[in-house]
Design a protein around this motif. Sequence first.
Motif, PDB file in Angstrom:
ATOM      1  N   VAL A 184       6.336  -5.599  -3.180  1.00 28.80           N
ATOM      2  CA  VAL A 184       5.679  -5.181  -2.294  1.00 28.80           C
ATOM      3  C   VAL A 184       5.313  -3.665  -2.349  1.00 28.80           C
ATOM      4  CG1 VAL A 184       6.344  -6.698  -0.512  1.00 28.80           C
ATOM      5  CG2 VAL A 184       7.899  -5.063  -1.225  1.00 28.80           C
ATOM      6  N   SER A 185       6.116  -2.607  -2.839  1.00 28.48           N
ATOM      7  CA  SER A 185       5.903  -1.267  -2.888  1.00 28.48           C
ATOM      8  C   SER A 185       4.555  -1.080  -3.741  1.00 28.48           C
ATOM      9  CB  SER A 185       7.029  -0.553  -3.312  1.00 28.48           C
ATOM     10  OG  SER A 185       7.399  -0.770  -4.839  1.00 28.48           O
ATOM     11  N   VAL A 186       4.590  -1.922  -4.680  1.00 26.52           N
ATOM     12  CA  VAL A 186       3.384  -1.843  -5.753  1.00 26.52           C
ATOM     13  C   VAL A 186       2.055  -2.497  -5.209  1.00 26.52           C
ATOM     14  CG1 VAL A 186       2.660  -2.504  -8.129  1.00 26.52           C
ATOM     15  CG2 VAL A 186       5.052  -2.012  -7.737  1.00 26.52           C
ATOM     16  N   GLN A 187       2.289  -3.347  -4.496  1.00 26.34           N
ATOM     17  CA  GLN A 187       1.256  -4.390  -4.001  1.00 26.34           C
ATOM     18  C   GLN A 187       0.430  -3.305  -2.901  1.00 26.34           C
ATOM     19  OE1 GLN A 187       2.727  -7.775  -1.947  1.00 26.34           O
ATOM     20  NE2 GLN A 187       1.105  -7.646  -0.383  1.00 26.34           N
ATOM     21  N   ALA A 188       0.930  -2.282  -2.442  1.00 28.73           N
ATOM     22  CA  ALA A 188       0.151  -1.382  -1.629  1.00 28.73           C
ATOM     23  C   ALA A 188      -0.534  -0.572  -2.307  1.00 28.73           C
ATOM     24  CB  ALA A 188       1.267  -0.646  -0.535  1.00 28.73           C
ATOM     25  N   GLN A 189      -0.170  -0.188  -3.477  1.00 37.36           N
ATOM     26  CA  GLN A 189      -0.842   0.628  -4.423  1.00 37.36           C
ATOM     27  C   GLN A 189      -1.998   0.017  -4.765  1.00 37.36           C
ATOM     28  OE1 GLN A 189       1.710   1.889  -7.695  1.00 37.36           O
ATOM     29  NE2 GLN A 189       3.363   2.870  -6.251  1.00 37.36           N
ATOM     30  N   VAL A 190      -1.854  -1.143  -5.150  1.00 36.03           N
ATOM     31  CA  VAL A 190      -3.072  -1.860  -5.803  1.00 36.03           C
ATOM     32  C   VAL A 190      -4.012  -2.168  -4.742  1.00 36.03           C
ATOM     33  CG1 VAL A 190      -3.845  -3.999  -6.803  1.00 36.03           C
ATOM     34  CG2 VAL A 190      -1.732  -2.695  -7.669  1.00 36.03           C
ATOM     35  N   LEU A 191      -3.650  -2.517  -3.283  1.00 35.95           N
ATOM     36  CA  LEU A 191      -4.582  -2.991  -2.296  1.00 35.95           C
ATOM     37  C   LEU A 191      -5.274  -1.425  -2.046  1.00 35.95           C
ATOM     38  CD1 LEU A 191      -2.477  -4.895   0.048  1.00 35.95           C
ATOM     39  CD2 LEU A 191      -4.389  -5.705  -1.313  1.00 35.95           C
ATOM     40  N   ASN A 192      -4.635  -0.207  -1.965  1.00 36.18           N
ATOM     41  CA  ASN A 192      -5.403   0.814  -1.726  1.00 36.18           C
ATOM     42  C   ASN A 192      -6.184   1.192  -2.964  1.00 36.18           C
ATOM     43  OD1 ASN A 192      -3.894   1.113   0.569  1.00 36.18           O
ATOM     44  ND2 ASN A 192      -2.248   2.577  -0.229  1.00 36.18           N
ATOM     45  N   LEU A 193      -6.021   0.882  -3.934  1.00 39.52           N
ATOM     46  CA  LEU A 193      -6.918   1.416  -5.186  1.00 39.52           C
ATOM     47  C   LEU A 193      -8.080   0.570  -4.929  1.00 39.52           C
ATOM     48  CD1 LEU A 193      -7.632   2.291  -7.908  1.00 39.52           C
ATOM     49  CD2 LEU A 193      -6.392   0.221  -8.880  1.00 39.52           C
ATOM     50  N   LEU A 194      -7.998  -0.805  -4.743  1.00 38.76           N
ATOM     51  CA  LEU A 194      -9.015  -1.749  -4.472  1.00 38.76           C
ATOM     52  C   LEU A 194     -10.033  -1.518  -3.472  1.00 38.76           C
ATOM     53  CD1 LEU A 194      -7.386  -5.473  -5.097  1.00 38.76           C
ATOM     54  CD2 LEU A 194      -9.023  -4.179  -6.533  1.00 38.76           C
ATOM     55  N   ASP A 195      -9.491  -0.939  -2.381  1.00 42.07           N
ATOM     56  CA  ASP A 195     -10.164  -0.284  -1.319  1.00 42.07           C
ATOM     57  C   ASP A 195     -11.099   0.540  -1.642  1.00 42.07           C
ATOM     58  OD1 ASP A 195     -10.578  -0.533   1.684  1.00 42.07           O
ATOM     59  OD2 ASP A 195      -9.755   1.403   1.853  1.00 42.07           O
ATOM     60  N   ARG A 196     -10.442   1.832  -2.588  1.00 43.04           N
ATOM     61  CA  ARG A 196     -11.175   2.876  -2.882  1.00 43.04           C
ATOM     62  C   ARG A 196     -12.247   2.447  -3.719  1.00 43.04           C
ATOM     63  NH1 ARG A 196     -10.336   6.050  -7.132  1.00 43.04           N
ATOM     64  NH2 ARG A 196      -8.367   5.594  -7.467  1.00 43.04           N
ATOM     65  N   LEU A 197     -11.873   1.636  -4.632  1.00 42.01           N
ATOM     66  CA  LEU A 197     -12.730   1.380  -5.771  1.00 42.01           C
ATOM     67  C   LEU A 197     -14.306   0.663  -5.110  1.00 42.01           C
ATOM     68  CD1 LEU A 197     -10.715  -0.111  -8.538  1.00 42.01           C
ATOM     69  CD2 LEU A 197     -11.988   1.956  -8.608  1.00 42.01           C
ATOM     70  N   LYS A 198     -13.870  -0.159  -4.048  1.00 41.66           N
ATOM     71  CA  LYS A 198     -14.883  -0.844  -3.481  1.00 41.66           C
ATOM     72  C   LYS A 198     -15.717   0.118  -2.809  1.00 41.66           C
ATOM     73  CE  LYS A 198     -16.108  -4.086   0.278  1.00 41.66           C
ATOM     74  NZ  LYS A 198     -15.959  -4.754   1.363  1.00 41.66           N
TER      75      LYS A 198
ATOM     76  N   GLY B 357      28.751 -19.251   9.941  1.00 44.41           N
ATOM     77  CA  GLY B 357      27.566 -19.448  10.933  1.00 44.41           C
ATOM     78  C   GLY B 357      26.568 -18.199  10.903  1.00 44.41           C
ATOM     79  N   GLU B 358      27.056 -17.104  10.207  1.00 44.47           N
ATOM     80  CA  GLU B 358      26.179 -15.887  10.394  1.00 44.47           C
ATOM     81  C   GLU B 358      25.257 -16.295   9.110  1.00 44.47           C
ATOM     82  OE1 GLU B 358      26.759 -11.110  10.761  1.00 44.47           O
ATOM     83  OE2 GLU B 358      27.674 -12.283   9.349  1.00 44.47           O
ATOM     84  N   CYS B 359      24.004 -15.350   9.208  1.00 40.78           N
ATOM     85  CA  CYS B 359      23.061 -15.321   8.018  1.00 40.78           C
ATOM     86  C   CYS B 359      22.765 -14.009   7.777  1.00 40.78           C
ATOM     87  CB  CYS B 359      21.715 -16.046   8.187  1.00 40.78           C
ATOM     88  SG  CYS B 359      20.356 -15.895   7.149  1.00 40.78           S
ATOM     89  N   LEU B 360      23.183 -13.475   6.608  1.00 43.13           N
ATOM     90  CA  LEU B 360      22.798 -12.072   5.946  1.00 43.13           C
ATOM     91  C   LEU B 360      21.745 -12.112   5.197  1.00 43.13           C
ATOM     92  CD1 LEU B 360      23.762  -9.091   5.855  1.00 43.13           C
ATOM     93  CD2 LEU B 360      25.411  -9.867   3.629  1.00 43.13           C
ATOM     94  N   GLY B 361      20.776 -11.148   5.522  1.00 45.36           N
ATOM     95  CA  GLY B 361      19.542 -11.281   4.584  1.00 45.36           C
ATOM     96  C   GLY B 361      19.719 -10.152   3.522  1.00 45.36           C
ATOM     97  N   LEU B 362      19.755 -10.507   2.239  1.00 42.66           N
ATOM     98  CA  LEU B 362      19.814  -9.287   1.326  1.00 42.66           C
ATOM     99  C   LEU B 362      18.143  -9.177   0.679  1.00 42.66           C
ATOM    100  CD1 LEU B 362      21.871  -7.594  -0.505  1.00 42.66           C
ATOM    101  CD2 LEU B 362      21.979  -9.444  -1.892  1.00 42.66           C
ATOM    102  N   ILE B 363      17.619  -7.880   1.049  1.00 39.42           N
ATOM    103  CA  ILE B 363      16.414  -7.666   0.655  1.00 39.42           C
ATOM    104  C   ILE B 363      16.204  -6.701  -0.273  1.00 39.42           C
ATOM    105  CG2 ILE B 363      15.864  -6.184   2.652  1.00 39.42           C
ATOM    106  CD1 ILE B 363      13.360  -7.611   3.074  1.00 39.42           C
ATOM    107  N   GLY B 364      15.258  -6.555  -1.126  1.00 39.11           N
ATOM    108  CA  GLY B 364      15.146  -5.529  -2.185  1.00 39.11           C
ATOM    109  C   GLY B 364      13.742  -5.821  -3.099  1.00 39.11           C
ATOM    110  N   GLU B 365      13.599  -4.964  -3.996  1.00 42.97           N
ATOM    111  CA  GLU B 365      12.095  -5.284  -4.702  1.00 42.97           C
ATOM    112  C   GLU B 365      13.020  -5.931  -6.024  1.00 42.97           C
ATOM    113  OE1 GLU B 365       9.312  -1.833  -5.303  1.00 42.97           O
ATOM    114  OE2 GLU B 365      10.828  -0.957  -4.491  1.00 42.97           O
ATOM    115  N   SER B 366      12.179  -6.565  -7.005  1.00 45.28           N
ATOM    116  CA  SER B 366      12.632  -7.035  -7.937  1.00 45.28           C
ATOM    117  C   SER B 366      13.448  -6.193  -8.999  1.00 45.28           C
ATOM    118  CB  SER B 366      11.424  -8.008  -8.637  1.00 45.28           C
ATOM    119  OG  SER B 366      10.441  -6.943  -9.210  1.00 45.28           O
TER     120      SER B 366
END
Lengths: 322, 654
Positions: A184-198, B357-366
């Motif tokens: 997701v953090s990279v997704q925004a960079q690419v979306l912004n890039l595409l917007d500017r290029l357009k 009964g609880e659901c813990l979400g673990l979130i983060g980038e790859s």
Amino acid sequence: MSDMLEIRDLTRRFGGGRTIFGTTKPQLTAVRGVSLDLKRGETLGIVGESGCGKSTLARMLVGLDRPSEGAIRLDGKDLTEGGAKALAARVQYVFQDPVSSLNPRHTIRQILEAPMKHLLRLNGSERKKRLADLCEAVNLNPDFLVRYPHEFSGGQAQRIGIARALAAEPDVVVLDEPVSALDVSVQAQVLNLLDRLKRERDLTYVFISHDLAVIESVATRVAVMYFGRVVETAPSRKLFAAPLHPYTDLLLNSAPVPGKQRLRAGGDTGELPDPYNPPSGCAFAERCPRVEEDCRRIDPPLEAKARGDDHRAACLHPLPAD
Amino acid sequence: MSETAIASPSEAQKSKARPRRPSAFALLLNNRLAAFGLVVLVLVVASALLAPLLPLADPNATDPANRLAPPLSDGHLLGTDALGRDMLSRLLWGTRVSLAVGLSASVIAAFAGSLIGLIAGYAGGRTDQLLMRFIDLMMAFPYILLALAIVAVLGPGLINALYAIAIVNVPFFARNIRGITVGLARREFVDAARLSGKGPVRIVASEILPNVLPTIVITLSTTVGWMILETAGLSFLGLGAQPPQADLGSMLGEGRKVLFTSPFVSLVPGLMIFLVVLSINLLGDGIRDVLDPRLKAGALAKPSARTAVEKNRRWPETKKDETSDAVLDVKGLETQFRIGRSIHRAVGGVDLSIRPGECLGLIGESGSGKSVTAMSLTGLVPSPPGRITGGKVLFETDDLLAVSDKELRALRGGAVSYVFQDPLATLHPLFPVGDQIAEAIRAHQPLDRSEARAKVLDLMRQVRIPNPEARMEAYPHELSGGLRQRISIAMALANDPKLIIADEPTTALDVTVQAQVLKLLDGLRRERGTAVLFITHDFGVVSEIADRVAVMYAGRIVETGPTAEVMANPAHPYTRMLIDCVPVMGEPERRLDAIPGRPPPVDDLPDGCAFADRCPRAAADCRSGDIAMRDIRGRIEARCLHPLSPGDALRGAA
Ligand SMILES: Nc1ncnc2c1ncn2[C@@H]1O[C@H](COP(=O)(O)OP(=O)(O)O)[C@@H](O)[C@H]1O
Ligand code: SF4
Ligand code: SF4
Ligand SMILES: [Mg+2]
């Protein structure tokens, strides 16, 4: 604004025919009679779930696949007329998986120079100039041109993929899930890039995604596909504000929204019809909460309902405007 | 607009300083057997090449008076054969011929076979079918019989033997190369080349060939030895080299007539054949291992059934016994991967607790360590290279890192079960799904067949699979992605787990199917009181299903708290930036503020806050020491020295 790209009754069938032993092969229709228009400077968003024919449609637009029936016209001329190279010089493609769209054994320079050499026939010094310009456009450090694709992360590789598509200076870029494989953090960079290029290059986009939030943020107009057909098309605002087709409504209600916990209507099986044995009436009938008896007989055409000529749906009993 | 240049100069310098990978040749020499093969082969080839320059007797000059002189006799180091010809001379000249013929045959076979393979694989369709049927036809004949038939048609002679051997080896190359080409031709970079204006010939030559070349070399190096042997075989039968010309096979054939009186006459060429084939095959295997490390013996060796745990691992002491009612209580979990000389701290001290009964979400980038955390809980991280170096995993009252292997096996798939992103990877392709669910039940409960069947049907109904009686006979590939994921969930539920660990279970699913699977999991945990650890990278999904959320960055939890609170007023700048960079439905005008840069590599974590390089609030104090989790507003905990208050702008420290 004029229609730049006209898609008429486009159909693509796979399989069929006979094997060399004479048995018939099963046939499926991935895209069934799609008609769409693309105006210069717009971003047409195409949404739909896996297998609904988005990629097949996209591949036909750039000439990677040939329609079984129907026509695609670019500025009034049939797409296939000028040959594959003439088409590639005007319509380009950005792939979903940035890493696998770059040949692991070629340097970035070789990859970016190929369209300049083979499509535009630029000489060495012209290529050099264009390369420098491309690197700047996608924020690629020119020192990296000598490197190989595996040395780049997904987001970086996608910028290279975008640079490759732009190398031939196309008018239309077809983007097939260009950010789906990215964090997701990279997704925004690419979306912004595409917007500017357009904006900078006056491009027209066909933007394919299964992510409704992404589509809503980039598209000026949206086409929703289901089972090989466009079931609804409208200016983005109109479609997201009040959809006509029950499938669009289901999509909008299924997408999770950050910060909200929503009650979802139950009962949907999520199962698609068998593509080798398509139903006779509306393909969505099995899952549709508004289904009536006539839906199973008549395959509804895509047509304007009571919401203006630019908002069309393929449904016999469309949703009311709240 | 916030985009970032592809890499900062420091990153570029770092990669330059990275030690270079050893060259392919150095790797080859590292393999002792291959190096031995190479040395032997070089000696053999050198002596064969030098044969014209060496002071050797004429290999074809007969000397009946001196026939069958034993080795080491005067003037004949290896003796003479039945016609009195010098064996040493014949051996070297013969080796020269055998090597030349075998090698030429291999090169011809490799060239023709690869060409057929490339064309068939790239063109596909009819061309492919025709070519491959023809190849199949050739392979249907016994190999040596086909060679004999070819020689019979062409007539005996060395060159004809060469053709025969080359032809019978063509299918082998054609098949191998076609297989790889088919895979490559579908790859997106080939489409990209088409869109770059390259024609078919250019695509095959410049896009595909460079990627198949290693395979051609591997196939060549592992077959050339056999081809030399086969040419020798034809000559041995008198179909190859014709008298008086010497090659290894014909020498062996001539030696056979005097085998009992003078065994050395056949022994000498026999040994040479043995040396040549042995050295080439040792070298060939070495080349294969270098070019294709996946095939290397041992690389596929099974990792141990349980992650190695450091003996004197440590864990933080709890201040108060607040989490005693938790099903799962993880304290200071640390998991590392040791690869070469670097230590990747994939999980660097994670605390988690989940109540029934609880659901813990673990979130983060790859790459942030979510899956390694999940796998570490029941020792599913492969060892080597994985290693749990610290922490405690309290499940009810047992420390899962300390229980016996037997207890752990009983827990896995029993009280603790997993659901993964790709059900195809966890389901066996060759068994009906009903049998697989039954298997999961019977691994933990002694039920007979009919009881198990009833339970399977019951489970399939619970996960709302329509028409379960028919579906239980289906194979995984016959089901849609959504149904497959429901089967995995049914298997996870089979033994009434107390904890379900779901690792991106809906990431590969379409939104409408995702909605159903989320609803299903949500309903199940509420009805059954099952605790759920739900891993995802999607804030939307977390908002739907998780009561609490933990945000992970570079191997550590950086923020945790009730989902609604964290989503509305995150305290950690990373959480806030991660929320801000995704488009949200219903807010098309929203500006997407991309997070600049990338997470630090876990084998080279900076001192202080791991997020400092990307954080707009970073101050000098952020770059040193260990930053602990701290309570914020009494509801959230965050690992940050300058946390955000509700309404704070990101820029500028508090
Ligand atoms: N080369 C092909 N051969 C057979 N079926 C295909 C081929 N390409 C796509 N399909 C089928 O066409 C349908 C649409 O696929 P696709 O366009 O890839 O969908 P999407 O992009 O929406 O995921 C699917 O049922 C898919 O299996
Ligand atoms: S035509 Fe009928 S079944 Fe199809 S979407 Fe409309 S209401 Fe539903
Ligand atoms: S303010 Fe400091 S401690 Fe907090 S996230 Fe930023 S760099 Fe880390
Ligand atoms: Mg697709």
